[in-house]
Design a protein around this motif. Structure first.
Motif, PDB file in Angstrom:
ATOM      1  N   LEU A   1      40.210  -0.108  40.574  1.00  0.00           N
ATOM      2  CA  LEU A   1      40.937   0.398  39.409  1.00  0.00           C
ATOM      3  C   LEU A   1      42.431   0.429  39.743  1.00  0.00           C
ATOM      4  N   VAL A   2      43.271   0.012  38.823  1.00  0.00           N
ATOM      5  CA  VAL A   2      44.716   0.070  39.089  1.00  0.00           C
ATOM      6  C   VAL A   2      45.474   0.728  37.944  1.00  0.00           C
ATOM      7  N   GLY A   3      46.674   1.202  38.254  1.00  0.00           N
ATOM      8  CA  GLY A   3      47.520   1.797  37.228  1.00  0.00           C
ATOM      9  C   GLY A   3      48.897   2.098  37.776  1.00  0.00           C
TER      10      GLY A   3
ATOM     11  N   THR B   1      59.538  13.087  28.162  1.00  0.00           N
ATOM     12  CA  THR B   1      60.487  13.884  28.932  1.00  0.00           C
ATOM     13  C   THR B   1      59.693  14.622  30.000  1.00  0.00           C
ATOM     14  N   PHE B   2      60.349  15.024  31.074  1.00  0.00           N
ATOM     15  CA  PHE B   2      59.633  15.784  32.094  1.00  0.00           C
ATOM     16  C   PHE B   2      59.213  17.136  31.534  1.00  0.00           C
ATOM     17  N   LEU B   3      60.156  17.821  30.890  1.00  0.00           N
ATOM     18  CA  LEU B   3      59.866  19.145  30.350  1.00  0.00           C
ATOM     19  C   LEU B   3      59.710  19.031  28.842  1.00  0.00           C
TER      20      LEU B   3
ATOM     21  N   LEU C   1      47.994  13.055  39.461  1.00  0.00           N
ATOM     22  CA  LEU C   1      47.359  13.488  38.210  1.00  0.00           C
ATOM     23  C   LEU C   1      46.044  12.741  38.008  1.00  0.00           C
ATOM     24  N   VAL C   2      46.070  11.442  38.300  1.00  0.00           N
ATOM     25  CA  VAL C   2      44.849  10.650  38.175  1.00  0.00           C
ATOM     26  C   VAL C   2      43.793  11.198  39.149  1.00  0.00           C
ATOM     27  N   ALA C   3      44.196  11.475  40.391  1.00  0.00           N
ATOM     28  CA  ALA C   3      43.252  11.991  41.387  1.00  0.00           C
ATOM     29  C   ALA C   3      42.655  13.322  40.932  1.00  0.00           C
TER      30      ALA C   3
ATOM     31  N   GLY D   1      64.991  -3.112  51.830  1.00  0.00           N
ATOM     32  CA  GLY D   1      64.112  -3.695  50.821  1.00  0.00           C
ATOM     33  C   GLY D   1      63.789  -2.772  49.657  1.00  0.00           C
ATOM     34  N   MET D   2      64.263  -1.516  49.700  1.00  0.00           N
ATOM     35  CA  MET D   2      64.039  -0.577  48.593  1.00  0.00           C
ATOM     36  C   MET D   2      65.129  -0.758  47.561  1.00  0.00           C
ATOM     37  N   PRO D   3      64.799  -0.568  46.279  1.00  0.00           N
ATOM     38  CA  PRO D   3      65.842  -0.711  45.271  1.00  0.00           C
ATOM     39  C   PRO D   3      66.902   0.393  45.329  1.00  0.00           C
TER      40      PRO D   3
ATOM     41  N   TYR E   1      41.700  -0.984  34.435  1.00  0.00           N
ATOM     42  CA  TYR E   1      43.075  -0.502  34.307  1.00  0.00           C
ATOM     43  C   TYR E   1      43.054   0.671  33.334  1.00  0.00           C
ATOM     44  N   ALA E   2      43.872   1.676  33.608  1.00  0.00           N
ATOM     45  CA  ALA E   2      44.028   2.746  32.626  1.00  0.00           C
ATOM     46  C   ALA E   2      45.486   3.113  32.587  1.00  0.00           C
ATOM     47  N   GLN E   3      45.928   3.472  31.381  1.00  0.00           N
ATOM     48  CA  GLN E   3      47.368   3.713  31.294  1.00  0.00           C
ATOM     49  C   GLN E   3      47.757   5.157  31.549  1.00  0.00           C
ATOM     50  N   ASP E   4      46.794   6.071  31.555  1.00  0.00           N
ATOM     51  CA  ASP E   4      47.162   7.434  31.927  1.00  0.00           C
ATOM     52  C   ASP E   4      45.979   8.145  32.573  1.00  0.00           C
ATOM     53  N   ALA E   5      46.258   9.385  33.004  1.00  0.00           N
ATOM     54  CA  ALA E   5      45.269  10.110  33.795  1.00  0.00           C
ATOM     55  C   ALA E   5      44.011  10.438  32.980  1.00  0.00           C
TER      56      ALA E   5
ATOM     57  N   GLY F   1      55.025   0.828  50.541  1.00  0.00           N
ATOM     58  CA  GLY F   1      56.415   0.704  50.118  1.00  0.00           C
ATOM     59  C   GLY F   1      56.761   1.625  48.962  1.00  0.00           C
ATOM     60  N   ASP F   2      55.744   2.250  48.395  1.00  0.00           N
ATOM     61  CA  ASP F   2      55.949   3.053  47.187  1.00  0.00           C
ATOM     62  C   ASP F   2      55.645   4.521  47.476  1.00  0.00           C
ATOM     63  N   LEU F   3      56.610   5.399  47.134  1.00  0.00           N
ATOM     64  CA  LEU F   3      56.431   6.821  47.437  1.00  0.00           C
ATOM     65  C   LEU F   3      56.180   7.663  46.199  1.00  0.00           C
TER      66      LEU F   3
HETATM   67  C1  B12 Z   1      60.076  10.973  39.589  1.00  0.00           C
HETATM   68  C2  B12 Z   1      60.619   9.651  40.041  1.00  0.00           C
HETATM   69  C3  B12 Z   1      60.987   9.521  41.368  1.00  0.00           C
HETATM   70  C4  B12 Z   1      60.755  10.621  42.394  1.00  0.00           C
HETATM   71  C5  B12 Z   1      59.307  10.484  42.873  1.00  0.00           C
HETATM   72  C6  B12 Z   1      58.711  11.806  43.290  1.00  0.00           C
HETATM   73  C7  B12 Z   1      57.253  11.688  43.509  1.00  0.00           C
HETATM   74  N1  B12 Z   1      56.768  12.573  44.318  1.00  0.00           N
HETATM   75  O1  B12 Z   1      56.526  10.870  42.978  1.00  0.00           O
HETATM   76  C8  B12 Z   1      61.785  10.226  43.488  1.00  0.00           C
HETATM   77  C9  B12 Z   1      63.090  10.938  43.193  1.00  0.00           C
HETATM   78  C10 B12 Z   1      61.377  10.520  44.921  1.00  0.00           C
HETATM   79  C11 B12 Z   1      61.937   8.730  43.210  1.00  0.00           C
HETATM   80  C12 B12 Z   1      62.365   7.824  44.156  1.00  0.00           C
HETATM   81  C13 B12 Z   1      62.617   6.504  43.875  1.00  0.00           C
HETATM   82  N2  B12 Z   1      62.576   5.913  42.665  1.00  0.00           N
HETATM   83 CO1  B12 Z   1      61.764   6.700  41.145  1.00  0.00          CO
HETATM   84  N3  B12 Z   1      61.245   7.394  39.503  1.00  0.00           N
HETATM   85  C14 B12 Z   1      60.774   8.558  39.133  1.00  0.00           C
HETATM   86  C15 B12 Z   1      60.575   8.576  37.605  1.00  0.00           C
HETATM   87  C16 B12 Z   1      61.773   9.314  37.019  1.00  0.00           C
HETATM   88  C17 B12 Z   1      59.300   9.187  37.084  1.00  0.00           C
HETATM   89  C18 B12 Z   1      57.995   8.668  37.668  1.00  0.00           C
HETATM   90  C19 B12 Z   1      56.913   9.669  37.339  1.00  0.00           C
HETATM   91  O2  B12 Z   1      56.588  10.519  38.142  1.00  0.00           O
HETATM   92  N4  B12 Z   1      56.375   9.639  36.122  1.00  0.00           N
HETATM   93  C20 B12 Z   1      55.423  10.623  35.627  1.00  0.00           C
HETATM   94  C21 B12 Z   1      53.996  10.172  35.876  1.00  0.00           C
HETATM   95  C22 B12 Z   1      53.022  11.195  35.294  1.00  0.00           C
HETATM   96  O3  B12 Z   1      53.812   8.960  35.228  1.00  0.00           O
HETATM   97  P1  B12 Z   1      53.313   7.645  35.994  1.00  0.00           P
HETATM   98  O4  B12 Z   1      53.734   7.689  37.395  1.00  0.00           O
HETATM   99  O5  B12 Z   1      53.636   6.476  35.176  1.00  0.00           O
HETATM  100  O6  B12 Z   1      51.724   7.823  36.046  1.00  0.00           O
HETATM  101  C23 B12 Z   1      50.900   7.778  34.920  1.00  0.00           C
HETATM  102  C24 B12 Z   1      50.401   6.369  34.604  1.00  0.00           C
HETATM  103  O7  B12 Z   1      51.245   5.337  35.028  1.00  0.00           O
HETATM  104  C25 B12 Z   1      49.035   6.301  35.198  1.00  0.00           C
HETATM  105  N5  B12 Z   1      48.865   5.929  36.606  1.00  0.00           N
HETATM  106  C26 B12 Z   1      49.676   6.070  37.669  1.00  0.00           C
HETATM  107  N6  B12 Z   1      49.090   5.669  38.782  1.00  0.00           N
HETATM  108  C27 B12 Z   1      47.863   5.266  38.465  1.00  0.00           C
HETATM  109  C28 B12 Z   1      46.807   4.782  39.226  1.00  0.00           C
HETATM  110  C29 B12 Z   1      45.612   4.452  38.627  1.00  0.00           C
HETATM  111  C30 B12 Z   1      44.506   3.960  39.443  1.00  0.00           C
HETATM  112  C31 B12 Z   1      45.464   4.600  37.215  1.00  0.00           C
HETATM  113  C32 B12 Z   1      44.197   4.228  36.567  1.00  0.00           C
HETATM  114  C33 B12 Z   1      46.511   5.088  36.435  1.00  0.00           C
HETATM  115  C34 B12 Z   1      47.701   5.426  37.062  1.00  0.00           C
HETATM  116  O8  B12 Z   1      48.578   7.624  35.035  1.00  0.00           O
HETATM  117  C35 B12 Z   1      49.643   8.536  35.306  1.00  0.00           C
HETATM  118  C36 B12 Z   1      49.409   9.828  34.594  1.00  0.00           C
HETATM  119  O9  B12 Z   1      49.258   9.698  33.205  1.00  0.00           O
HETATM  120  C37 B12 Z   1      60.607   7.048  37.266  1.00  0.00           C
HETATM  121  C38 B12 Z   1      61.205   6.757  35.886  1.00  0.00           C
HETATM  122  C39 B12 Z   1      60.266   6.227  34.902  1.00  0.00           C
HETATM  123  N7  B12 Z   1      60.898   5.773  33.851  1.00  0.00           N
HETATM  124  O10 B12 Z   1      59.076   6.217  35.060  1.00  0.00           O
HETATM  125  C40 B12 Z   1      61.480   6.503  38.390  1.00  0.00           C
HETATM  126  C41 B12 Z   1      61.326   5.051  38.832  1.00  0.00           C
HETATM  127  C42 B12 Z   1      59.865   4.678  38.916  1.00  0.00           C
HETATM  128  N8  B12 Z   1      61.927   5.076  40.167  1.00  0.00           N
HETATM  129  C43 B12 Z   1      62.650   4.038  40.420  1.00  0.00           C
HETATM  130  C44 B12 Z   1      63.368   3.827  41.633  1.00  0.00           C
HETATM  131  C45 B12 Z   1      64.232   2.575  41.711  1.00  0.00           C
HETATM  132  C46 B12 Z   1      63.267   4.733  42.692  1.00  0.00           C
HETATM  133  C47 B12 Z   1      63.962   4.654  44.046  1.00  0.00           C
HETATM  134  C48 B12 Z   1      64.123   3.287  44.662  1.00  0.00           C
HETATM  135  C49 B12 Z   1      65.241   5.465  44.071  1.00  0.00           C
HETATM  136  C50 B12 Z   1      66.309   5.185  43.106  1.00  0.00           C
HETATM  137  N9  B12 Z   1      67.433   4.898  43.647  1.00  0.00           N
HETATM  138  O11 B12 Z   1      66.130   5.318  41.918  1.00  0.00           O
HETATM  139  C51 B12 Z   1      63.096   5.554  44.925  1.00  0.00           C
HETATM  140  C52 B12 Z   1      61.973   4.759  45.568  1.00  0.00           C
HETATM  141  C53 B12 Z   1      61.171   5.528  46.509  1.00  0.00           C
HETATM  142  C54 B12 Z   1      59.975   4.734  46.920  1.00  0.00           C
HETATM  143  N10 B12 Z   1      60.026   4.028  48.023  1.00  0.00           N
HETATM  144  O12 B12 Z   1      58.967   4.739  46.242  1.00  0.00           O
HETATM  145  C55 B12 Z   1      62.648   3.064  39.273  1.00  0.00           C
HETATM  146  C56 B12 Z   1      61.801   1.833  39.513  1.00  0.00           C
HETATM  147  C57 B12 Z   1      62.491   0.604  39.028  1.00  0.00           C
HETATM  148  C58 B12 Z   1      61.747  -0.592  39.407  1.00  0.00           C
HETATM  149  N11 B12 Z   1      62.423  -1.691  39.494  1.00  0.00           N
HETATM  150  O13 B12 Z   1      60.567  -0.572  39.615  1.00  0.00           O
HETATM  151  C59 B12 Z   1      62.206   3.977  38.080  1.00  0.00           C
HETATM  152  C60 B12 Z   1      61.462   3.250  36.947  1.00  0.00           C
HETATM  153  C61 B12 Z   1      63.508   4.626  37.559  1.00  0.00           C
HETATM  154  C62 B12 Z   1      64.479   3.635  36.966  1.00  0.00           C
HETATM  155  N12 B12 Z   1      64.515   3.519  35.676  1.00  0.00           N
HETATM  156  O14 B12 Z   1      65.221   3.012  37.665  1.00  0.00           O
HETATM  157  N13 B12 Z   1      61.593   8.430  41.947  1.00  0.00           N
END
Ligand code: B12
Lengths: 328, 211
Positions: B174-176, A186-188, B106-108, A61-63, B193-197, B97-99
């Motif tokens: 709260l969700v994000g 970007t990450f970096l 960062l939010v925490a 069920g994972m993508p 909802y908030a879009q970043d940390a 289901g989400d890892l």
């Molecule tokens: C790093 C990453 C991984 C890492 C995760 C490591 C980790 N410890 O988290 C690894 C390599 C393990 C991984 C695995 C997978 N990933 Co991945 N991953 C990413 C990636 C590149 C970056 C995500 C990230 O960390 N962003 C940086 C942070 C800072 O940003 P953020 O998470 O958005 O959080 C910010 C906001 O959203 C908000 N926020 C987040 N949470 C919350 C909560 C609240 C309450 C609030 C208010 C705000 C908030 O604040 C944060 C800080 O500003 C994305 C690509 C992308 N374009 O985003 C793909 C992505 C999310 N992954 C994807 C996929 C498909 C997977 C995998 C299935 C593997 C694969 N084959 O690609 C697995 C799934 C594992 C699982 N079961 O969850 C897809 C999802 C596609 C979809 N249909 O949803 C993406 C979009 C990549 C892509 N373009 O295909 N991944």
């Protein structure tokens, strides 16, 4: 009507293509023994340890598959001691190992298609697969020397394996994966990215060119607009996976003479359970109209000619045909 | 430079190897623990804002948070128990289901550094586990869910619904996460909802003000 390859070459020359290059139509991606020496994780199957020692899981069920990064499974727990735990996989394989891939390669009509080995994970991805991504991102600050060494080691592996790949598959293109960013960043920082990755990638891409590759396609389905000058310097011809968040029309305007942008159609918008042909057509048409015809290949941002939900990729192909007729 | 400014700089630049020493020097020089804490919280707020403005990147944010954590360890014994303005408890986790946890972490970190007591449930958290945790902590003020995969959006929805229907305490949801939008958050019945940390802190504070 130009053939698929002629049409691609016109696009590459910024000449006179008679339609859009349609997604991945011009290139056949080939696997190689790295992928079969250790069979990859399959959906629902047990986790497997990949050739670098990283444990990969793929629950039902994972993508897609992903690395397991609990304390027990992280390969490099202390990056200053990476040498004790990281061992690169084989860089050459027997003729027997190569045979099925060579056979597949020989069946490809090179007058029509480019032949490209599929390389993943990329150098940056490899570092975070080994270290766990958050530890890895911090290590660029905390232990830069060790990171440089580890990156050099991964680069040496890529350079050596390139020889074996090119000897057997005689590719004229390369499809190289490395996600350098998230959706909006970007990450970096670009400076840090360049400090660590510019030279290694220049070396790898130059090596492939020296071995006969004419076309370098790099995949990063992310934001990476700020890295485009580095991509050009590395020798990338086509950036595949460019997400709409990069502002593709602006990038084409600025860098369209030096690099081709392949993507623009975010998989999150068209690859979903409830996709429809009409909605896909509208998205594709909007993207194409905004990007124009120069230096642009409309494509799903995903790193391969496929989709998560059945039919979604083909719907984009059909939509591009329709839009091509209107625009060319 | 005053010792407090030095502490701020250590957090801002993420000097994880030096901060403990500098915080100790600040204490030795007579700064009080609360003052040091406030300086670090302020700096973390600035770091979060810079991240929201795309001026810094994930590594800078992570090492700043790590530096703050290491600095905190030094002053913790000095901080009189219960001292400091406490905003209440926040339960946070990534849905089943989400890892993905970088964004959630960062939010925490930001929510914690702004004065909440954060209970981080980690990743891949089943709905029932969230609910149990809420029941164990009936004084919780904010329950925050993160979801990064389109395929786990249903789990996000289910988590929000279960939390909203849970008849324990009085808290806001709260969700994000990257695929979550303001509209989607409304649609599934989240309170915020908030879009970043960086903005997560602002929204969390607004939410508790309305409790
Ligand atoms: C790093 C990453 C991984 C890492 C995760 C490591 C980790 N410890 O988290 C690894 C390599 C393990 C991984 C695995 C997978 N990933 Co991945 N991953 C990413 C990636 C590149 C970056 C995500 C990230 O960390 N962003 C940086 C942070 C800072 O940003 P953020 O998470 O958005 O959080 C910010 C906001 O959203 C908000 N926020 C987040 N949470 C919350 C909560 C609240 C309450 C609030 C208010 C705000 C908030 O604040 C944060 C800080 O500003 C994305 C690509 C992308 N374009 O985003 C793909 C992505 C999310 N992954 C994807 C996929 C498909 C997977 C995998 C299935 C593997 C694969 N084959 O690609 C697995 C799934 C594992 C699982 N079961 O969850 C897809 C999802 C596609 C979809 N249909 O949803 C993406 C979009 C990549 C892509 N373009 O295909 N991944």
């Amino acid at each position: 009507m130009l053939s698929i390859k002629e049409n691609f070459l016109e696009t590459l020359k910024r000449g006179n293509p008679d339609r859009y290059v349609n997604q991945y139509e011009f290139v056949k991606l080939l696997m190689h023994p790295y992928w079969t020496a250790t069979p990859p994780a399959t959906p629902g199957g047990p986790p497997v340890v990949n050739p670098w020692g990283v444990t990969i899981s793929f629950p039902e069920g994972m993508p897609g598959p992903f690395p397991i990064h609990d304390e027990e499974h992280i390969v490099v727990k202390d990056v200053t001691k990476w040498k004790d735990v990281v061992k690169a996989p084989a860089t050459s394989y027997s003729e027997e190992d190569w045979a099925p891939f060579v056979e597949e390669m020989e069946a490809i009509d090179r007058n029509e298609f480019f032949v490209a080995p599929f390389i993943a994970p990329g150098i940056f991805e490899q570092t975070h697969y080994l270290l766990e991504i958050q530890n890895c991102l911090m290590a660029f600050y905390e232990e830069p020397e060790a990171m440089h060494e580890l990156i050099a080691y991964i680069t040496e592996f890529e350079l050596a394996y390139a020889e074996d790949i090119c000897k057997h598959l005689k590719p004229n293109a390369l499809f190289h994966h490395d996600d350098w960013g998230t959706q909006k960043s970007t990450f970096l920082s670009p400076d840090m990215f360049n400090e660590f990755f510019l030279d290694p990638y220049k070396k790898v891409y130059q090596r492939y060119r020296d071995l006969g590759v004419e076309l370098i396609i790099h995949h990063s389905d992310s934001y990476a607009a700020t890295l485009v000058p580095s991509m050009i310097e590395m020798g990338i011809d086509v950036w595949q996976g460019v997400m709409s968040t990069n502002n593709v029309p602006e990038l084409i305007e600025k860098y369209g003479d030096d690099i081709i942008f392949m993507g623009g159609i975010d998989s999150s918008k068209i690859d979903k359970p409830d996709w429809t042909a009409e909605e896909t057509l509208k998205i594709v048409e909007d993207v194409c109209r905004a990007a124009g015809k120069r230096a642009f290949i409309p494509c799903n941002t995903m790193g391969g000619p496929e989709s998560m939900y059945p039919g979604a990729y083909d719907a984009v192909t059909e939509a591009i045909k329709v839009v091509s007729k209107k625009m060319f | 430079m005053s010792k407090l400014n030095e502490v701020k700089e250590m957090v801002q630049k993420g000097r994880t190897k030096k901060i403990a020493g500098v915080v100790q020097e600040a204490l030795d020089a007579g700064a009080d623990a609360q003052e040091i804490l406030d300086a670090m919280v302020d700096t973390m707020g600035d770091v979060g804002d810079a991240f929201s403005r795309d001026e810094i990147f994930v590594p800078e944010m992570l090492i700043a948070a790590k530096a703050m954590k290491l600095g905190l360890e030094v002053i913790e014994p000095q901080l009189a128990s219960g001292a400091g303005e406490k905003l209440g408890k926040c339960i946070i986790g990534t849905v089943e289901g989400d890892l993905h946890d970088i964004g959630k972490n960062l939010v925490a970190m930001m929510i914690k550094s702004s004065g909440f007591d954060v209970i981080d449930m980690g990743v891949d958290v089943p709905v029932d586990t969230f609910i149990e945790k809420i029941k164990e902590n009936p004084d919780v003020k904010v329950v925050a869910f993160s979801g990064l995969l389109t395929t786990t959006m249903p789990a996000l929805k289910a988590s929000v619904e279960a939390a909203k229907n849970c008849d324990v305490g009085n808290f806001k949801v709260l969700v994000g996460g990257a695929p979550v939008t303001e509209e989607y958050a409304d649609e599934i019945g989240a309170d915020g909802y908030a879009q970043d940390a960086g903005s997560a802190v602002t929204v969390a504070k607004e939410l508790i003000a309305s409790l």
